[in-house]
Write a protein that holds these residues in place. Sequence first.
Motif, PDB file in Angstrom:
ATOM      1  N   LEU A  89      16.598  79.603   0.213  1.00 53.24           N
ATOM      2  CA  LEU A  89      17.891  79.415   0.871  1.00 53.24           C
ATOM      3  C   LEU A  89      17.900  79.988   2.282  1.00 53.24           C
ATOM      4  CD1 LEU A  89      20.269  80.465  -2.058  1.00 53.24           C
ATOM      5  CD2 LEU A  89      19.586  78.146  -1.412  1.00 53.24           C
ATOM      6  N   SER A  90      18.527  79.248   3.183  1.00 53.29           N
ATOM      7  CA  SER A  90      18.846  79.733   4.517  1.00 53.29           C
ATOM      8  C   SER A  90      20.237  79.193   4.830  1.00 53.29           C
ATOM      9  CB  SER A  90      17.826  79.237   5.550  1.00 53.29           C
ATOM     10  OG  SER A  90      18.190  79.655   6.851  1.00 53.29           O
ATOM     11  N   LEU A  91      21.259  80.066   4.700  1.00 50.54           N
ATOM     12  CA  LEU A  91      22.645  79.612   4.708  1.00 50.54           C
ATOM     13  C   LEU A  91      23.440  80.284   5.813  1.00 50.54           C
ATOM     14  CD1 LEU A  91      23.294  79.919   0.862  1.00 50.54           C
ATOM     15  CD2 LEU A  91      22.589  77.863   2.098  1.00 50.54           C
ATOM     16  N   SER A  92      24.318  79.522   6.445  1.00 49.08           N
ATOM     17  CA  SER A  92      25.301  80.090   7.357  1.00 49.08           C
ATOM     18  C   SER A  92      26.334  80.857   6.535  1.00 49.08           C
ATOM     19  CB  SER A  92      25.989  78.975   8.141  1.00 49.08           C
ATOM     20  OG  SER A  92      26.788  78.195   7.254  1.00 49.08           O
ATOM     21  N   PRO A  93      27.180  81.686   7.147  1.00 45.48           N
ATOM     22  CA  PRO A  93      28.226  82.368   6.374  1.00 45.48           C
ATOM     23  C   PRO A  93      29.100  81.398   5.580  1.00 45.48           C
ATOM     24  CG  PRO A  93      28.001  83.410   8.511  1.00 45.48           C
ATOM     25  CD  PRO A  93      27.115  82.197   8.533  1.00 45.48           C
TER      26      PRO A  93
END
Length: 743
Positions: free
Chosen positions: A626-630
């Motif tokens: 996962l690489s997620l924005s807020p």
Amino acid sequence: MVKSVADFMSTYRCMVMAILLLMCSSTAYAASLAPSLKQQSSLWGGGDGAEVLHAIQKVIVREDKHWEEVQYYSIQVNDLDAARDYGRIVIPYNHYYNNIELEFANVLSDKGVIKAVASDAIQRRDKSGQDFYSEDSELAFSLPDISPGSIIEFQFRIQSEKLTMPDLFYNRSDNYWFQPTAGGDGFRADPVREASYELNLPKQMQIHIKEFGPGKTDYDVANKANRQVHMWSWDRLPAISIEGNMPDFDTLRKRIRVSTSKQWMDVDSWSWNLVRDKFQSTSAVSKLAKKIARPGDSRDKKIRAVYAYLQQNIRYVYAHLGRGGYEPHIADEIIQKQYGDCKDQTILAVSLLRELGIDAYPALIATRRVGQPDMDMVHLSFDHMIVHIPQADDGHNTRWMDTTSDRGLFPGIYNSLLDQPVFVLNGHGGKLTTIQQDDLYENLARLEIDFTTNKNGSLNVVMNTFLSGEYEQYLRDWWLRDHNRKTNLNRMVSGLFTLEKGDVKVDAEVLHHNDLWKPIAIKAEFNLKSENGKKEIFPSVAISQVYRMFNARGVLPLPASRENDWLDKQPHTLQIKANFHDKKRRFPVVVHSGGFVDNDYYVVTQRGEKREKEYSIFMEFKQKALSLSPKGYKKYYYAIENLHKNSGSWLIAYDENEKNNSLAELKAKSEGEGGEESKLKLARHYIKQGQFEEALRIATAVVELDKENGQAWYILGVAQGYNAMISESTKSFTQATTLGYTP
């Protein structure tokens, strides 16, 4: 006359001594890099928390690459939390390579009074402890009268005593001050009003410069006499929220890194000279190699023998002991003393492997403790050493090995090292690489559960685990360090099964915690009885149970406060394999079953299988990297919160007799002429029982026979959905609607 001369000389000596004492004992007279506190008080901005008014850093480099650095910080304290946090300042440094001096530290109170730090409030301390001897030290001091409305300032000077690597200078700007919180549960990095970094070098010295982070930087360079002076400055740097699973700091804050070299071969040449004579073949090494392995043993068996010897015989001691961080002992000395730090253990392992005919090299690695340093320019941020075993001519893969963990599972490489930079020393320029996913164990936690319903209605449950990767490493480390582990183990597994009314008894144990070759495991036995002991307890299981039990990576923080991107680089898999037995030999009935889930974050698959009078369920949760924005993290958080709701649970009951539309009867009818309706009933039966692949096969066959059958298209869509064929499922449902079928 003689008396007056003597008086004069005595007075003169007293004056000189007084001046020297003032120079040596006081830090209050060093020239400040910033305006006075009185002047800075006009910058008062109010608000909550704290603000760094000035962060000033000046570095002077000599021709021989030795350096001197002065840093100044002033911090405006706005509330009580900030006053508590900034009550004690800690400055880290390396006492082997550098010397540090606190030039001054003051507080301007909210009443306008300036107070200096007391001499007895300053302390130097190292970080050594049992089996841990470190060159890392701290200069700590406490300031008086800090309250909301006050401004603190401090200035310190660091000088190089020894160079880590000859003829190499590297440095970085420190625009923020990272202050530990008073509760010891984190750090704060408050906004910065003004920051500057000045680098003063000999004019002919080549310097490589790299800028990191977002925002604008003002830069200037000037030539003064025989010096080159580089100057960077920043205004209004925002606060950095320190959070778990956040990106590396270099992507979030403005920072300058400088180095006089980009040639990693220079590091290899210097490091190789430190280690190459330490792992030469000696009689002691040869004797030991013959003792732990035979010439005819396989390559893998020899590697394991070396690992086992170091794990069982060489005690790990983190020790620099004044020798500097990069030079190890010789292998013979390590064998004799039976202890060593990471460098020593690596040297002995490489010596034994080479003696056994296996090519091996020492490798420097930067662990997560130092972040993920950029390796474009040369800088020695490595804090650990491991063994590199390159790919063999016979096709054996590259292998990394770390013998320093206490009874760690072979080969001792932690999954937290994913993507961390490694520099292999070989005397031929070295090799800069990273730890890859293929070098690590899969992150897997599986529960294997046997449910047995007794004749009196009570339920016996036997649970065994299989753990790999982070799950195994966390449990092994926890079991080793927790002195109340037995109680905490029972608490950990007891939440797996609960009763609103009744009694649950648990007996759990940990297996293989000292085994170098088998993953650590948990075995637990549960006995569940109803309140009066007469009501039958029906077994139930859900994928959320294994997630809850092995959520060792921490409770997810609330999304409302999330400011940084959320990173989880490694995929994770959770599984449950459950078997159901009944001592009355009744037939299992699926009261309800779990469903299929596929979203941007994880996939849940579930299926069941009936075997005579027993039933088995297999469930799997697979989380992606996962690489997620807020905002993306908020959706992920609620997807995890709703895991149980979305994936459901399985409830198994038992019946004395099979129904009229039993499996055997349905099969018989479906094989007869015109048996499409029975085939669809059979497909529904398999869906209900969780046998989704079998349901898909039958529904597909019916649709191929009758493409105008809306019910067949609908059941096919259901079966496709449970088999993770989402786009196909949508098309089948659409076709069913087009043909006028309404479920």
